[in-house]
Scaffold this active site. Structure first.
Site, PDB file in Angstrom:
ATOM      1  N   SER A   9       0.407 -16.572 -54.650  1.00  0.00           N
ATOM      2  CA  SER A   9       1.415 -15.782 -53.942  1.00  0.00           C
ATOM      3  C   SER A   9       1.305 -16.016 -52.446  1.00  0.00           C
ATOM      4  CB  SER A   9       1.228 -14.293 -54.237  1.00  0.00           C
ATOM      5  OG  SER A   9       2.104 -13.536 -53.430  1.00  0.00           O
ATOM      6  N   HIS A  34       4.474 -18.840 -55.566  1.00  0.00           N
ATOM      7  CA  HIS A  34       5.123 -17.564 -55.853  1.00  0.00           C
ATOM      8  C   HIS A  34       5.561 -16.944 -54.528  1.00  0.00           C
ATOM      9  CE1 HIS A  34       6.089 -14.098 -58.368  1.00  0.00           C
ATOM     10  NE2 HIS A  34       5.635 -13.343 -57.376  1.00  0.00           N
ATOM     11  N   ASP A  36       7.291 -13.704 -52.835  1.00  0.00           N
ATOM     12  CA  ASP A  36       7.671 -12.291 -52.981  1.00  0.00           C
ATOM     13  C   ASP A  36       8.617 -11.885 -51.860  1.00  0.00           C
ATOM     14  OD1 ASP A  36       6.131 -11.280 -55.275  1.00  0.00           O
ATOM     15  OD2 ASP A  36       4.383 -11.790 -54.063  1.00  0.00           O
ATOM     16  N   MET A  38      10.708  -8.810 -50.296  1.00  0.00           N
ATOM     17  CA  MET A  38      10.792  -7.341 -50.307  1.00  0.00           C
ATOM     18  C   MET A  38      11.738  -6.870 -49.208  1.00  0.00           C
ATOM     19  SD  MET A  38       6.736  -6.527 -50.575  1.00  0.00           S
ATOM     20  CE  MET A  38       5.642  -7.513 -51.593  1.00  0.00           C
ATOM     21  N   HIS A  67      10.505 -14.152 -56.447  1.00  0.00           N
ATOM     22  CA  HIS A  67      10.494 -12.821 -57.071  1.00  0.00           C
ATOM     23  C   HIS A  67      11.194 -11.855 -56.113  1.00  0.00           C
ATOM     24  CE1 HIS A  67       7.631  -9.205 -58.180  1.00  0.00           C
ATOM     25  NE2 HIS A  67       8.893  -8.937 -58.440  1.00  0.00           N
ATOM     26  N   MET A  69      12.213  -8.475 -54.982  1.00  0.00           N
ATOM     27  CA  MET A  69      11.977  -7.033 -55.024  1.00  0.00           C
ATOM     28  C   MET A  69      12.966  -6.390 -54.055  1.00  0.00           C
ATOM     29  SD  MET A  69       7.821  -6.736 -55.234  1.00  0.00           S
ATOM     30  CE  MET A  69       7.335  -8.371 -54.718  1.00  0.00           C
ATOM     31  N   MET A 138       4.896  -6.601 -63.996  1.00  0.00           N
ATOM     32  CA  MET A 138       4.081  -6.115 -62.887  1.00  0.00           C
ATOM     33  C   MET A 138       2.827  -5.451 -63.447  1.00  0.00           C
ATOM     34  SD  MET A 138       5.678  -7.029 -60.176  1.00  0.00           S
ATOM     35  CE  MET A 138       4.486  -6.268 -59.058  1.00  0.00           C
ATOM     36  N   GLY A 143       5.202  -3.935 -54.117  1.00  0.00           N
ATOM     37  CA  GLY A 143       5.400  -3.603 -52.713  1.00  0.00           C
ATOM     38  C   GLY A 143       4.268  -4.010 -51.799  1.00  0.00           C
ATOM     39  N   GLY A 146      -3.018  -6.832 -52.921  1.00  0.00           N
ATOM     40  CA  GLY A 146      -4.384  -6.328 -52.894  1.00  0.00           C
ATOM     41  C   GLY A 146      -4.657  -5.104 -53.737  1.00  0.00           C
ATOM     42  N   ASP A 176       1.875 -10.390 -62.471  1.00  0.00           N
ATOM     43  CA  ASP A 176       1.813 -10.327 -61.006  1.00  0.00           C
ATOM     44  C   ASP A 176       1.124  -9.046 -60.582  1.00  0.00           C
ATOM     45  OD1 ASP A 176       2.178 -10.433 -58.293  1.00  0.00           O
ATOM     46  OD2 ASP A 176       4.361 -10.466 -58.331  1.00  0.00           O
ATOM     47  N   GLY A 177      -0.048  -9.212 -59.943  1.00  0.00           N
ATOM     48  CA  GLY A 177      -0.750  -8.065 -59.388  1.00  0.00           C
ATOM     49  C   GLY A 177      -2.183  -7.960 -59.860  1.00  0.00           C
ATOM     50  N   GLY A 198      -2.684 -13.722 -55.456  1.00  0.00           N
ATOM     51  CA  GLY A 198      -2.521 -13.716 -54.011  1.00  0.00           C
ATOM     52  C   GLY A 198      -3.837 -13.556 -53.293  1.00  0.00           C
ATOM     53  N   SER A 199      -4.284 -12.313 -53.177  1.00  0.00           N
ATOM     54  CA  SER A 199      -5.536 -12.021 -52.471  1.00  0.00           C
ATOM     55  C   SER A 199      -6.712 -12.784 -53.069  1.00  0.00           C
ATOM     56  CB  SER A 199      -5.824 -10.518 -52.515  1.00  0.00           C
ATOM     57  OG  SER A 199      -4.783  -9.788 -51.910  1.00  0.00           O
TER      58      SER A 199
END
Length: 220
Positions: A9, A34, A36, A38, A67, A69, A138, A143, A146, A176-177, A198-199
């Site tokens: 991400s 990926h 994101d 928002m 993605h 959002m 999700m 939003g 981390g 995702d997440g 991501g993180s």
């Protein structure tokens, strides 16, 4: 099951060194980027828009998994396609005319998918599933990066995989997440095949090695 895909991400990348991080993903064992997006309305955060996606696309050698959002994503499908999206996923909760929005994505030349928040039942997908290249589940509240992975995701993946198999489809399941090397094997076992990280990647001392380990564990 389909080949496993790792999609770092870019929300977790260093935006002061975006070209460097994009090229790291290019040269790693990752499969997709990926992205994101928002809007500060559908989710309480604002990420980035068309210029940043264009900047990533300029250097990316792998597909962009975008993605959205955002509220009423149908307003911007063509624009995201034009700046380089290869796959576009929209939230079930974000658009009134979901079927039409998926068709719009395909007409723009992209692969289409649906995203479900963690409290939206899997059952809402039953009739629309054949229209989807991919379903993104999700595993956190959307939003912010981390966040801690929600364990209810495992059962949701199993339900979705069962529905896909019953309809004899080859729809991908993306998570995702909070995906890490501690939970990716269990997610594969439940039926997922596509993983956003991501993180876990970009905050690692060695992002390339973190991607390599996720790829290896997903294929065990």
């Amino acid at each position: 099951m389909a080949s496993k895909i790792i999609a770092p991400s870019m929300l977790a990348a260093d935006f002061g060194n975006l070209q460097r991080d994009t090229e790291m993903v290019n040269n790693s064992e990752a499969d997709w980027f990926h992205i994101d997006v928002m809007d500060g309305h559908f989710v309480p955060n604002i990420s980035y828009g068309m210029p940043v996606i264009q900047a990533i696309k300029k250097h990316a050698t792998k597909p962009l998994d975008v993605h959205l959002m955002i509220e009423k994503p149908e307003r911007y499908i063509e624009e995201f396609a034009n700046v380089g999206a290869d796959i576009i996923t929209v939230h079930y909760e974000s658009t009134v005319h979901l079927h039409r929005t998926l068709r719009q994505i395909k007409d723009a030349g992209c692969k289409a998918g649906i995203v479900l928040n963690i409290t939206t039942p899997i059952s809402v997908l039953e009739d629309i599933l054949p229209e989807c290249y991919m379903i993104l589940l999700m595993s956190i509240n959307p939003g912010f990066g981390g966040q801690k992975f929600e364990n209810v995701t495992y059962q949701r993946v199993k339900k979705l995989r069962s529905m896909i198999n019953e309809q004899e489809l080859d729809t991908r399941i993306e998570i995702d997440g909070g995906v890490t090397d501690k939970n990716i094997e269990k997610l594969v076992e439940a039926g997922a095949d596509t993983f956003v990280a991501g993180s876990h990647v970009f905050k690692s001392p060695n992002p390339t090695e973190a991607i390599k380990r996720l790829k290896a564990l997903s294929n065990v």
